[in-house]
Structures are given as structure tokens and as C-alpha cells.
Write a protein that holds these residues in place. Structure first.
Motif, PDB file in Angstrom:
ATOM      1  N   ALA A  31       0.899  -1.198   0.077  1.00 29.59           N
ATOM      2  CA  ALA A  31      -0.141   0.157   0.169  1.00 29.59           C
ATOM      3  C   ALA A  31       0.930   1.185   0.083  1.00 29.59           C
ATOM      4  O   ALA A  31       0.222   2.392  -0.456  1.00 29.59           O
ATOM      5  N   VAL A  32       2.067   1.246   0.454  1.00 26.42           N
ATOM      6  CA  VAL A  32       2.962   2.497   0.569  1.00 26.42           C
ATOM      7  C   VAL A  32       3.941   2.291  -0.874  1.00 26.42           C
ATOM      8  O   VAL A  32       3.948   3.352  -1.391  1.00 26.42           O
ATOM      9  N   GLY A  67       9.495  -4.656   4.744  1.00 23.16           N
ATOM     10  CA  GLY A  67      10.554  -3.709   4.732  1.00 23.16           C
ATOM     11  C   GLY A  67      10.039  -2.522   5.209  1.00 23.16           C
ATOM     12  O   GLY A  67      10.125  -1.482   6.046  1.00 23.16           O
ATOM     13  N   VAL A  68       8.878  -2.018   4.536  1.00 27.39           N
ATOM     14  CA  VAL A  68       8.151  -1.040   4.886  1.00 27.39           C
ATOM     15  C   VAL A  68       7.316  -1.087   6.298  1.00 27.39           C
ATOM     16  O   VAL A  68       7.308  -0.100   6.841  1.00 27.39           O
ATOM     17  N   HIS A  69       6.852  -2.375   6.603  1.00 24.77           N
ATOM     18  CA  HIS A  69       6.283  -2.382   7.673  1.00 24.77           C
ATOM     19  C   HIS A  69       7.378  -2.097   9.020  1.00 24.77           C
ATOM     20  O   HIS A  69       6.906  -1.662  10.139  1.00 24.77           O
ATOM     21  N   ARG A  70       8.416  -2.739   8.655  1.00 25.38           N
ATOM     22  CA  ARG A  70       9.537  -2.520   9.767  1.00 25.38           C
ATOM     23  C   ARG A  70       9.664  -0.955  10.047  1.00 25.38           C
ATOM     24  O   ARG A  70       9.932  -0.615  11.067  1.00 25.38           O
ATOM     25  N   LEU A  71       9.728  -0.153   8.935  1.00 22.21           N
ATOM     26  CA  LEU A  71       9.894   1.479   8.841  1.00 22.21           C
ATOM     27  C   LEU A  71       8.797   1.863   9.685  1.00 22.21           C
ATOM     28  O   LEU A  71       8.790   2.916  10.324  1.00 22.21           O
ATOM     29  N   VAL A  72       7.367   1.426   9.449  1.00 21.84           N
ATOM     30  CA  VAL A  72       6.485   1.904  10.201  1.00 21.84           C
ATOM     31  C   VAL A  72       6.685   1.855  11.889  1.00 21.84           C
ATOM     32  O   VAL A  72       6.392   2.866  12.476  1.00 21.84           O
ATOM     33  N   LYS A  92       5.832  10.864  -2.067  1.00 22.14           N
ATOM     34  CA  LYS A  92       4.663  10.462  -1.928  1.00 22.14           C
ATOM     35  C   LYS A  92       4.596   9.073  -0.889  1.00 22.14           C
ATOM     36  O   LYS A  92       3.674   8.942  -0.226  1.00 22.14           O
ATOM     37  N   GLN A  93       5.558   8.177  -1.152  1.00 27.46           N
ATOM     38  CA  GLN A  93       5.717   7.057  -0.689  1.00 27.46           C
ATOM     39  C   GLN A  93       5.880   7.273   0.959  1.00 27.46           C
ATOM     40  O   GLN A  93       5.222   6.655   1.558  1.00 27.46           O
ATOM     41  N   LYS A  94       6.821   7.995   1.109  1.00 28.20           N
ATOM     42  CA  LYS A  94       7.322   8.624   2.405  1.00 28.20           C
ATOM     43  C   LYS A  94       6.274   9.256   3.261  1.00 28.20           C
ATOM     44  O   LYS A  94       5.828   9.100   4.536  1.00 28.20           O
ATOM     45  N   GLU A  95       5.170   9.907   2.430  1.00 29.90           N
ATOM     46  CA  GLU A  95       4.164  10.723   3.300  1.00 29.90           C
ATOM     47  C   GLU A  95       3.239   9.679   3.790  1.00 29.90           C
ATOM     48  O   GLU A  95       2.420   9.457   4.694  1.00 29.90           O
ATOM     49  N   LYS A  96       3.014   8.392   2.766  1.00 33.50           N
ATOM     50  CA  LYS A  96       2.173   7.401   3.047  1.00 33.50           C
ATOM     51  C   LYS A  96       2.784   6.594   4.410  1.00 33.50           C
ATOM     52  O   LYS A  96       2.032   6.361   5.522  1.00 33.50           O
ATOM     53  N   LEU A  97       4.036   6.339   4.427  1.00 34.97           N
ATOM     54  CA  LEU A  97       4.853   5.860   5.562  1.00 34.97           C
ATOM     55  C   LEU A  97       4.538   6.520   7.015  1.00 34.97           C
ATOM     56  O   LEU A  97       4.210   6.158   7.906  1.00 34.97           O
ATOM     57  N   ASN A  98       4.745   7.969   6.746  1.00 36.45           N
ATOM     58  CA  ASN A  98       4.624   8.746   7.787  1.00 36.45           C
ATOM     59  C   ASN A  98       3.307   8.752   8.557  1.00 36.45           C
ATOM     60  O   ASN A  98       2.994   8.990   9.788  1.00 36.45           O
ATOM     61  N   CYS A 104       0.655   4.954  14.819  1.00 38.77           N
ATOM     62  CA  CYS A 104       1.306   4.270  15.682  1.00 38.77           C
ATOM     63  C   CYS A 104       1.977   5.120  16.853  1.00 38.77           C
ATOM     64  O   CYS A 104       2.711   4.751  17.674  1.00 38.77           O
ATOM     65  N   LYS A 105       1.949   6.199  16.712  1.00 43.99           N
ATOM     66  CA  LYS A 105       2.258   7.199  17.876  1.00 43.99           C
ATOM     67  C   LYS A 105       3.940   7.254  17.460  1.00 43.99           C
ATOM     68  O   LYS A 105       4.747   7.569  18.452  1.00 43.99           O
ATOM     69  N   ASN A 106       4.605   7.067  16.414  1.00 38.99           N
ATOM     70  CA  ASN A 106       5.931   7.125  16.089  1.00 38.99           C
ATOM     71  C   ASN A 106       6.190   8.513  15.433  1.00 38.99           C
ATOM     72  O   ASN A 106       5.300   8.996  14.864  1.00 38.99           O
ATOM     73  N   ASP A 107       7.233   8.985  15.483  1.00 38.80           N
ATOM     74  CA  ASP A 107       7.638  10.421  14.906  1.00 38.80           C
ATOM     75  C   ASP A 107       7.780  10.078  13.539  1.00 38.80           C
ATOM     76  O   ASP A 107       8.049   9.064  13.054  1.00 38.80           O
ATOM     77  N   THR A 108       7.697  11.324  12.630  1.00 39.68           N
ATOM     78  CA  THR A 108       7.750  11.044  11.282  1.00 39.68           C
ATOM     79  C   THR A 108       9.233  10.935  11.015  1.00 39.68           C
ATOM     80  O   THR A 108      10.175  11.226  11.776  1.00 39.68           O
ATOM     81  N   ILE A 109       9.520  10.171   9.785  1.00 37.44           N
ATOM     82  CA  ILE A 109      10.868  10.644   9.142  1.00 37.44           C
ATOM     83  C   ILE A 109      10.989  10.999   7.805  1.00 37.44           C
ATOM     84  O   ILE A 109      10.292  11.441   7.253  1.00 37.44           O
TER      85      ILE A 109
END
Length: 109
Positions: A31-32, A67-72, A92-98, A104-109
Motif C-alpha cells: 500500500a505504500v 521492509g515498509v512494515h519495519r519502517l512503520v 509520496k511514498q514517504k508521506e504514506k509511510l509517515n 502508531c504514535k511514532n515520529d515522522t521520518i
């Protein structure tokens, strides 16, 4: 695909049914990143964390490349940078990831 690959015996019937449905709805793509997923490189992610919501509904699930799931979920900046370098996500993919990281209450990257 064999049933053993698709089912997770440690999860609810609702989860197993909805994760398969979500995979099909996403045409077997992350999805990302949009990467076509194989047998073993995809994860099903709860948008609203399961430990808080206990929600296995279709609308709360999204299929991601491993790998994307790990980044989340990752918080270690070195591991994050290494995975970002390997995956080469565009803006655009980084926006979806963030967006997923924020849920999940994690900081954006």
C-alpha cells in the motif's frame, strides 16, 4: 498459494479472513511502495494498533512490504536510514509511510 501460508493460527478468524481480503483488494501490492509482493515478503499491519484497539476489521488492516512494515515501527535512526536507503521511497511514498507512523504514535521520518 497454500492455505498454510495465508493463515496465521495465532490470530482470530476475522483477522485471517480480512488480511487475505485486503491482500486481494490491493492486488498483491504494498500500500505504500506499490511493490508486487511474494509469498514471504508481506505483512498485514493494523492501522490503529491492535494492542490498543483489538480491531481486526478489514478497514483497520493494510498490507505492506516487510521492509515498509519495519519502517512503520522502527525507532532506531540508523536502522531507519539503512532501510530507507534500501527501499528508495519517493516523497509520496514517504508521506504514506509517515501517516502510518503517526497512527502508531511514532515520529515522522
Amino acid at each position: 498459494m497454500g492455505t498454510a501460508i495465508l493463515l496465521n493460527p495465532n490470530r482470530t478468524i476475522e483477522y485471517n479472513d480480512n488480511r487475505i481480503s485486503r491482500f486481494i483488494a490491493q492486488y498483491g501490492r504494498c500500500a505504500v511502495s506499490g511493490i508486487e509482493l511474494g509469498f514471504s515478503d508481506w505483512h498485514c499491519h493494523h492501522k490503529n494498533p491492535y494492542h490498543l484497539s483489538k480491531d481486526d476489521s478489514y478497514s483497520n488492516l493494510i498490507v505492506l512490504h516487510e521492509g515498509v512494515h519495519r519502517l512503520v515501527h522502527l525507532k532506531d535512526i540508523d536502522k531507519i536510514m539503512s532501510l530507507l536507503n534500501a527501499l528508495q521511497l519517493n516523497n509520496k511514498q514517504k508521506e504514506k509511510l509517515n501517516e502510518l507512523r503517526k497512527q502508531c504514535k511514532n515520529d515522522t521520518i
